[in-house]
Design a protein around this motif. Structure first.
Motif, PDB file in Angstrom:
ATOM      1  N   GLN A  95      -4.283  12.132  -6.557  1.00 13.42           N
ATOM      2  CA  GLN A  95      -4.086  10.878  -6.643  1.00 13.42           C
ATOM      3  C   GLN A  95      -2.682  10.796  -6.201  1.00 13.42           C
ATOM      4  OE1 GLN A  95      -4.803   8.307 -10.187  1.00 13.42           O
ATOM      5  NE2 GLN A  95      -4.031   6.478  -8.811  1.00 13.42           N
ATOM      6  N   TRP A  96      -2.428   9.977  -5.102  1.00 13.83           N
ATOM      7  CA  TRP A  96      -1.146   9.794  -4.625  1.00 13.83           C
ATOM      8  C   TRP A  96      -0.577   8.155  -4.318  1.00 13.83           C
ATOM      9  CZ3 TRP A  96       2.170  13.771  -3.311  1.00 13.83           C
ATOM     10  CH2 TRP A  96       1.416  15.182  -3.588  1.00 13.83           C
ATOM     11  N   THR A  97       0.540   7.908  -4.502  1.00 11.45           N
ATOM     12  CA  THR A  97       1.246   6.580  -4.140  1.00 11.45           C
ATOM     13  C   THR A  97       2.013   6.720  -2.840  1.00 11.45           C
ATOM     14  OG1 THR A  97       0.990   6.090  -6.526  1.00 11.45           O
ATOM     15  CG2 THR A  97       2.385   4.552  -5.171  1.00 11.45           C
ATOM     16  N   ILE A  98       1.606   5.543  -1.982  1.00 14.23           N
ATOM     17  CA  ILE A  98       2.514   5.660  -0.932  1.00 14.23           C
ATOM     18  C   ILE A  98       3.261   4.438  -1.051  1.00 14.23           C
ATOM     19  CG2 ILE A  98       2.552   5.363   1.828  1.00 14.23           C
ATOM     20  CD1 ILE A  98      -0.335   6.917   1.514  1.00 14.23           C
ATOM     21  N   ARG A  99       4.513   4.371  -0.795  1.00 15.40           N
ATOM     22  CA  ARG A  99       5.523   3.264  -0.947  1.00 15.40           C
ATOM     23  C   ARG A  99       6.306   2.985   0.290  1.00 15.40           C
ATOM     24  NH1 ARG A  99      10.705   5.016  -4.429  1.00 15.40           N
ATOM     25  NH2 ARG A  99      12.044   3.335  -3.725  1.00 15.40           N
ATOM     26  N   LEU A 100       6.292   1.999   0.860  1.00 18.89           N
ATOM     27  CA  LEU A 100       6.944   1.427   2.015  1.00 18.89           C
ATOM     28  C   LEU A 100       8.115   0.439   1.429  1.00 18.89           C
ATOM     29  CD1 LEU A 100       7.176   0.999   5.031  1.00 18.89           C
ATOM     30  CD2 LEU A 100       5.793  -0.936   4.555  1.00 18.89           C
ATOM     31  N   VAL A 101       9.351   0.966   1.795  1.00 17.16           N
ATOM     32  CA  VAL A 101      10.416   0.146   1.575  1.00 17.16           C
ATOM     33  C   VAL A 101      11.110  -0.274   2.919  1.00 17.16           C
ATOM     34  CG1 VAL A 101      13.035   0.291   0.565  1.00 17.16           C
ATOM     35  CG2 VAL A 101      10.963   1.507  -0.355  1.00 17.16           C
ATOM     36  N   ILE A 102      11.289  -1.554   2.950  1.00 16.98           N
ATOM     37  CA  ILE A 102      11.762  -2.590   4.018  1.00 16.98           C
ATOM     38  C   ILE A 102      13.194  -2.857   3.686  1.00 16.98           C
ATOM     39  CG2 ILE A 102      11.632  -4.366   5.691  1.00 16.98           C
ATOM     40  CD1 ILE A 102       8.732  -4.096   5.183  1.00 16.98           C
ATOM     41  N   GLU A 103      14.425  -2.435   4.386  1.00 17.56           N
ATOM     42  CA  GLU A 103      15.658  -2.982   4.287  1.00 17.56           C
ATOM     43  C   GLU A 103      16.096  -3.994   5.235  1.00 17.56           C
ATOM     44  OE1 GLU A 103      20.004  -1.499   4.111  1.00 17.56           O
ATOM     45  OE2 GLU A 103      18.541  -0.040   3.144  1.00 17.56           O
ATOM     46  N   GLY A 104      16.716  -4.878   4.928  1.00 15.56           N
ATOM     47  CA  GLY A 104      17.336  -6.142   5.970  1.00 15.56           C
ATOM     48  C   GLY A 104      18.656  -5.765   6.211  1.00 15.56           C
ATOM     49  N   SER A 105      19.128  -6.380   7.361  1.00 16.82           N
ATOM     50  CA  SER A 105      20.588  -6.296   7.776  1.00 16.82           C
ATOM     51  C   SER A 105      21.339  -6.858   6.417  1.00 16.82           C
ATOM     52  CB  SER A 105      20.677  -6.688   9.078  1.00 16.82           C
ATOM     53  OG  SER A 105      20.356  -8.442   9.226  1.00 16.82           O
ATOM     54  N   ASP A 106      20.932  -7.729   5.771  1.00 16.23           N
ATOM     55  CA  ASP A 106      21.804  -8.177   4.411  1.00 16.23           C
ATOM     56  C   ASP A 106      21.517  -7.202   3.309  1.00 16.23           C
ATOM     57  OD1 ASP A 106      18.905  -8.569   3.731  1.00 16.23           O
ATOM     58  OD2 ASP A 106      18.941 -10.679   3.647  1.00 16.23           O
ATOM     59  N   LYS A 107      20.991  -6.155   3.480  1.00 17.69           N
ATOM     60  CA  LYS A 107      20.886  -4.996   2.548  1.00 17.69           C
ATOM     61  C   LYS A 107      19.842  -5.410   1.498  1.00 17.69           C
ATOM     62  CE  LYS A 107      24.070  -2.644   4.383  1.00 17.69           C
ATOM     63  NZ  LYS A 107      23.413  -1.723   5.147  1.00 17.69           N
ATOM     64  N   GLU A 108      19.278  -6.488   1.510  1.00 16.24           N
ATOM     65  CA  GLU A 108      18.195  -6.760   0.445  1.00 16.24           C
ATOM     66  C   GLU A 108      16.792  -5.917   0.839  1.00 16.24           C
ATOM     67  OE1 GLU A 108      17.015 -10.518  -0.848  1.00 16.24           O
ATOM     68  OE2 GLU A 108      19.042 -11.647  -0.264  1.00 16.24           O
ATOM     69  N   THR A 109      16.038  -5.535  -0.156  1.00  9.84           N
ATOM     70  CA  THR A 109      15.024  -4.579   0.112  1.00  9.84           C
ATOM     71  C   THR A 109      13.629  -5.309  -0.299  1.00  9.84           C
ATOM     72  OG1 THR A 109      15.258  -3.386  -1.915  1.00  9.84           O
ATOM     73  CG2 THR A 109      16.336  -2.407   0.025  1.00  9.84           C
ATOM     74  N   ARG A 110      12.647  -4.829   0.369  1.00 11.09           N
ATOM     75  CA  ARG A 110      11.117  -5.254  -0.312  1.00 11.09           C
ATOM     76  C   ARG A 110      10.546  -3.883  -0.374  1.00 11.09           C
ATOM     77  NH1 ARG A 110       8.885  -9.679   3.336  1.00 11.09           N
ATOM     78  NH2 ARG A 110      10.051  -8.329   4.863  1.00 11.09           N
ATOM     79  N   GLU A 111       9.394  -3.908  -1.380  1.00  5.92           N
ATOM     80  CA  GLU A 111       8.733  -2.854  -1.240  1.00  5.92           C
ATOM     81  C   GLU A 111       6.992  -3.101  -1.499  1.00  5.92           C
ATOM     82  OE1 GLU A 111       9.491   0.280  -4.303  1.00  5.92           O
ATOM     83  OE2 GLU A 111      11.666   0.010  -4.054  1.00  5.92           O
ATOM     84  N   SER A 112       6.428  -2.076  -0.974  1.00  5.33           N
ATOM     85  CA  SER A 112       4.873  -2.447  -1.203  1.00  5.33           C
ATOM     86  C   SER A 112       4.594  -0.921  -1.598  1.00  5.33           C
ATOM     87  CB  SER A 112       4.152  -2.777   0.230  1.00  5.33           C
ATOM     88  OG  SER A 112       4.469  -3.950   0.471  1.00  5.33           O
ATOM     89  N   TRP A 113       3.707  -0.884  -2.472  1.00  3.71           N
ATOM     90  CA  TRP A 113       2.883   0.143  -3.177  1.00  3.71           C
ATOM     91  C   TRP A 113       1.590   0.353  -2.821  1.00  3.71           C
ATOM     92  CZ3 TRP A 113       5.382   2.877  -8.138  1.00  3.71           C
ATOM     93  CH2 TRP A 113       6.862   2.749  -8.108  1.00  3.71           C
ATOM     94  N   PHE A 114       1.070   1.677  -2.638  1.00  3.61           N
ATOM     95  CA  PHE A 114      -0.349   1.563  -2.176  1.00  3.61           C
ATOM     96  C   PHE A 114      -1.014   2.907  -3.073  1.00  3.61           C
ATOM     97  CE2 PHE A 114      -4.233   2.898  -0.271  1.00  3.61           C
ATOM     98  CZ  PHE A 114      -5.198   1.929  -0.399  1.00  3.61           C
ATOM     99  N   ASN A 115      -1.916   2.823  -4.068  1.00  8.65           N
ATOM    100  CA  ASN A 115      -2.454   4.058  -4.528  1.00  8.65           C
ATOM    101  C   ASN A 115      -3.668   4.572  -3.706  1.00  8.65           C
ATOM    102  OD1 ASN A 115      -0.850   4.482  -6.766  1.00  8.65           O
ATOM    103  ND2 ASN A 115      -1.576   2.281  -7.555  1.00  8.65           N
ATOM    104  N   GLN A 116      -3.727   5.840  -3.434  1.00  7.66           N
ATOM    105  CA  GLN A 116      -4.771   6.331  -2.887  1.00  7.66           C
ATOM    106  C   GLN A 116      -5.409   7.404  -3.887  1.00  7.66           C
ATOM    107  OE1 GLN A 116      -6.133   5.711   0.364  1.00  7.66           O
ATOM    108  NE2 GLN A 116      -7.532   6.872  -0.321  1.00  7.66           N
ATOM    109  N   LYS A 117      -6.745   7.545  -3.821  1.00  9.95           N
ATOM    110  CA  LYS A 117      -7.426   8.694  -4.492  1.00  9.95           C
ATOM    111  C   LYS A 117      -8.032   9.485  -3.661  1.00  9.95           C
ATOM    112  CE  LYS A 117      -7.903   6.535  -9.238  1.00  9.95           C
ATOM    113  NZ  LYS A 117      -9.108   6.096 -10.226  1.00  9.95           N
ATOM    114  N   LEU A 118      -7.991  10.757  -3.801  1.00 10.17           N
ATOM    115  CA  LEU A 118      -8.566  11.592  -2.816  1.00 10.17           C
ATOM    116  C   LEU A 118      -9.734  12.152  -3.473  1.00 10.17           C
ATOM    117  CD1 LEU A 118      -5.454  13.519  -1.481  1.00 10.17           C
ATOM    118  CD2 LEU A 118      -6.540  11.438  -0.569  1.00 10.17           C
ATOM    119  N   TRP A 119     -10.963  12.463  -2.771  1.00  6.69           N
ATOM    120  CA  TRP A 119     -12.096  12.811  -3.486  1.00  6.69           C
ATOM    121  C   TRP A 119     -12.148  14.560  -3.511  1.00  6.69           C
ATOM    122  CZ3 TRP A 119     -13.798   9.073  -5.460  1.00  6.69           C
ATOM    123  CH2 TRP A 119     -13.610   7.691  -4.951  1.00  6.69           C
TER     124      TRP A 119
END
Length: 92
Positions: A68-92
């Motif tokens: 099992q792995w988690t993939i995390r996307l972090v987006i940073e704006g020019s105003d230095k604020e950040t947003r994150e999205s996480w996705f869990n992936q299970k491998l067989w």
């Protein structure tokens, strides 16, 4: 996410949107398990996208050692604020 073949080898294609009104940069990380203690920063630059597009292709050996792995996307704006999205992936 989907598994595709690249140069004859399986890769996990991460598909998503990297966007913000004041987009500066986006970074992808992967970590073992559902709530990782440590993250591996992926060095591939992520460009701003307006629609769901391939963000990165991850080769199968990246995922050795865990089912099992988690993939995390972090987006940073020019105003230095950040947003994150996480996705869990299970491998067989």
């Amino acid at each position: 996410m989907t598994v595709v073949r690249k140069d004859g080898k399986p890769v996990l294609r991460v598909i998503g949107v990297a966007n913000a009104s004041s987009f500066a940069k986006a970074t992808l990380y992967i970590g073992e398990g559902a709530n990782p203690d440590r993250w591996l920063r992926l060095k591939t630059p992520i460009r701003q996208t307006a629609a769901s597009t391939p963000l990165i292709d991850l080769p199968a050996p990246v995922f050795k050692g865990s089912k099992q792995w988690t993939i995390r996307l972090v987006i940073e704006g020019s105003d230095k604020e950040t947003r994150e999205s996480w996705f869990n992936q299970k491998l067989w």
